[in-house]
Design an enzyme around this catalytic site. Structure first.
Site, PDB file in Angstrom:
ATOM      1  N   GLU A 148       0.764  -1.337  -0.017  1.00  0.00           N
ATOM      2  CA  GLU A 148      -0.084  -0.084  -0.059  1.00  0.00           C
ATOM      3  C   GLU A 148       0.846   1.210  -0.065  1.00  0.00           C
ATOM      4  O   GLU A 148       0.336   2.336  -0.569  1.00  0.00           O
ATOM      5  CB  GLU A 148      -0.908  -0.030   1.260  1.00  0.00           C
ATOM      6  CG  GLU A 148      -2.338  -0.079   0.948  1.00  0.00           C
ATOM      7  CD  GLU A 148      -3.365  -0.160   2.058  1.00  0.00           C
ATOM      8  OE1 GLU A 148      -4.433  -0.930   1.839  1.00  0.00           O
ATOM      9  OE2 GLU A 148      -3.021   0.467   2.960  1.00  0.00           O
TER      10      GLU A 148
ATOM     11  N   HIS B 257       7.493 -26.430  -1.514  1.00  0.00           N
ATOM     12  CA  HIS B 257       6.757 -27.767  -2.254  1.00  0.00           C
ATOM     13  C   HIS B 257       5.745 -27.369  -3.082  1.00  0.00           C
ATOM     14  O   HIS B 257       4.837 -27.952  -3.504  1.00  0.00           O
ATOM     15  CB  HIS B 257       6.472 -28.845  -1.373  1.00  0.00           C
ATOM     16  CG  HIS B 257       7.742 -29.344  -0.625  1.00  0.00           C
ATOM     17  ND1 HIS B 257       8.371 -30.534  -1.125  1.00  0.00           N
ATOM     18  CD2 HIS B 257       8.355 -28.862   0.374  1.00  0.00           C
ATOM     19  CE1 HIS B 257       9.209 -30.751  -0.276  1.00  0.00           C
ATOM     20  NE2 HIS B 257       9.316 -29.949   0.593  1.00  0.00           N
TER      21      HIS B 257
ATOM     22  N   LYS C 238     -14.206   0.028  -4.086  1.00  0.00           N
ATOM     23  CA  LYS C 238     -14.998   0.513  -3.235  1.00  0.00           C
ATOM     24  C   LYS C 238     -16.286   1.349  -3.958  1.00  0.00           C
ATOM     25  O   LYS C 238     -17.342   0.969  -4.029  1.00  0.00           O
ATOM     26  CB  LYS C 238     -14.590   1.750  -2.357  1.00  0.00           C
ATOM     27  CG  LYS C 238     -13.656   0.976  -1.095  1.00  0.00           C
ATOM     28  CD  LYS C 238     -13.443   1.975   0.024  1.00  0.00           C
ATOM     29  CE  LYS C 238     -12.381   1.656   0.926  1.00  0.00           C
ATOM     30  NZ  LYS C 238     -11.896   2.734   1.673  1.00  0.00           N
TER      31      LYS C 238
HETATM   32  O1  PA5 Z   1      -3.098   1.706   5.976  1.00  0.00           O
HETATM   33  C1  PA5 Z   1      -4.428   2.021   5.737  1.00  0.00           C
HETATM   34  O2  PA5 Z   1      -4.528   3.117   6.102  1.00  0.00           O
HETATM   35  C2  PA5 Z   1      -5.432   1.103   5.254  1.00  0.00           C
HETATM   36  O3  PA5 Z   1      -4.939  -0.034   5.030  1.00  0.00           O
HETATM   37  C3  PA5 Z   1      -6.313   1.004   6.504  1.00  0.00           C
HETATM   38  O4  PA5 Z   1      -5.823   0.347   7.382  1.00  0.00           O
HETATM   39  C4  PA5 Z   1      -7.729   0.264   6.076  1.00  0.00           C
HETATM   40  O5  PA5 Z   1      -8.246   0.553   4.960  1.00  0.00           O
HETATM   41  C5  PA5 Z   1      -8.741   0.167   7.130  1.00  0.00           C
HETATM   42  O6  PA5 Z   1      -9.007   1.412   7.403  1.00  0.00           O
HETATM   43  P1  PA5 Z   1      -9.874   1.956   8.660  1.00  0.00           P
HETATM   44  O7  PA5 Z   1      -9.000   1.765   9.809  1.00  0.00           O
HETATM   45  O8  PA5 Z   1     -10.152   3.191   8.243  1.00  0.00           O
HETATM   46  O9  PA5 Z   1     -11.278   1.110   8.724  1.00  0.00           O
END
Ligand code: PA5
Length: 420
Positions: free
Chosen positions: A273, A294, A408
């Site tokens: 990310e 494996h 989303k």
């Molecule tokens: O690193 C990040 O910001 C994202 O991966 C969030 O942790 C994830 O989308 C969950 O978001 P939230 O804590 O707002 O529900």
């Protein structure tokens, strides 16, 4: 904790590495200056030395209450709001030393089958809920909260209120409003810390403490890394970017202990990310060895040569078990009779490393003496710091995730959400 990047230097060359190292040092300076991209989200950078004793006390107090009231803590969260806690709990608890309460994770998928099986499992158990969402609007945990809250109220009636813990933004979002309206116990994820960098906030610390892990030790480990391991983070960031420049666009995180599976998942999210944007970034993958030798071993050895690996190896897994010495050698194993599994596993790691290098897969080796809360804390800060550096070398903002919105929008449209 030691890092060895010799394979990468040999694969590329010393001069190129020196130049990449200079870039990494510059990127680290930019990170520290607070003037780089996404600098509103740098709260994690010196967090280990800023965590207050009173805050740890509050978390441990809530954890003790949950342990006393419940057989199970159900943690509702997705992405950075669950992976850190799950990684720590799996790496640091085993059947021989679990002192805490069982922690189950939901709200990280939308599988009805999974949700129903957890509800069924909880039927004759006492449980509490810890809902974790920084934004408070993420759909997966929101659905799970509706479902598990309903079940909780059905079971405990008005007393259910005393079993709900909410971890969210200090001021913003739907969950914060719910806290204000309902008066649930709440914890804050600081506004300047994004989900995937939030394991040392109550987001990670509360479930980890409930599982019986010493969170103070974990924080001490992170503090130690902040003080003593920055140079190692710079080296790792330089080595992986050197590989990327050499067209090694896939990095596989390798462990030799199944308890590290979710550590790899945490690392994949952190790096995927943070770096995968603007048509750039190393693709983070993971294998659990020797299991995956494996399954994925064939591809790694002989598939497209765009892979390098990072092995996190725990030297002493604290086991003493050996290969039994039996009266006959019908299974042909006498050549390792009386050898510890620890030794055999280490030879598997070393042998695989050599074979992969011969197959043009350079290996970065990170060796840990043992795995405990202190080491775990150290490891996560080491990787967080390296991720920030690495993102800056790549020229991206390592603290946003604009691409996550696309699925989303498309899903909400299909579901008929107003405005989509
Ligand atoms: O690193 C990040 O910001 C994202 O991966 C969030 O942790 C994830 O989308 C969950 O978001 P939230 O804590 O707002 O529900």
């Amino acid at each position: 904790m030691k890092i060895n990047i010799d394979d990468c230097i040999r694969f590329s060359d010393g001069k190129k590495f020196e130049s990449m190292l200079r870039k990494a040092k510059k990127a680290d300076r930019l990170l520290k200056s607070g003037k780089g991209a996404g600098s509103d989200y740098l709260g994690w950078l010196d967090l280990p030395k800023r965590i207050k004793k009173e805050d740890i006390k509050l978390i441990n107090k809530a954890a003790a209450k949950i342990q006393q009231q419940s057989d199970v803590l159900v943690v509702i969260g997705i992405g950075g709001s669950y992976l850190g806690a799950r990684a720590a709990i799996e790496a640091l608890t085993d059947v021989r030393n679990i002192k805490g309460t069982e922690v189950i994770f939901v709200g990280n998928n939308i599988s009805g089958k999974y949700v129903e099986s957890v509800l069924e499992y909880l039927k004759d158990k006492d449980y509490s809920l810890n809902v974790i969402s920084k934004s408070g609007t993420t759909v997966e945990p929101a659905i799970a909260f509706r479902i598990f809250k309903e079940a909780l109220y059905e079971k405990y009636k008005e007393k259910a209120k005393d079993r709900i813990y909410i971890t969210t933004d200090p001021v913003k979002g739907a969950l914060r409003s719910i806290v204000e309206k309902e008066g649930y116990t709440s914890f804050e994820i600081p506004a300047d810390i994004g989900g995937r960098y939030s394991i040392l906030t109550p987001c990670g610390l509360l479930p980890i403490a409930v599982a019986g892990i010493d969170i103070e030790q974990m924080i001490s480990g992170a503090k130690d890394a902040l003080k003593n391991c920055t140079e190692m983070s710079v080296t790792y960031a330089a080595a992986r970017n050197l590989m990327y420049k050499s067209k090694k666009t896939i990095e596989i995180m390798v462990n030799y202990d199944p308890s590290m599976h979710f550590f790899t998942e945490w690392w994949k999210q952190l790096y995927g990310e943070s770096e995968g944007k603007e048509n750039k970034g190393i693709f983070p993958a993971g294998v659990d060895n020797t299991t995956d030798l494996h399954s994925m071993g064939q591809y790694i050895q002989e598939g497209i040569r765009n892979i390098f690996e990072t092995v996190v190896y725990i030297k002493d897994d604290m086991s003493t078990i050996t290969v039994p010495d039996i009266s006959d050698n019908s299974d042909g194993l006498d050549y390792i009779k009386n050898k510890s599994l620890k030794y055999v596993n280490e030879m598997a790691m070393r042998g695989t490393k050599s074979a992969h290098l011969e197959g043009d897969v350079p290996v970065i080796l990170i060796e840990l003496e043992k795995m405990d809360a202190f080491t775990f804390g150290k490891l996560i800060y080491f990787f967080e710091r390296a991720c920030g550096i690495s993102g800056y070398i790549l020229g991206v903002n390592p603290f946003d995730q604009p691409g996550v919105e696309a699925y989303k929008k498309s899903m909400f449209k299909l579901l008929g959400k107003p405005g989509y």
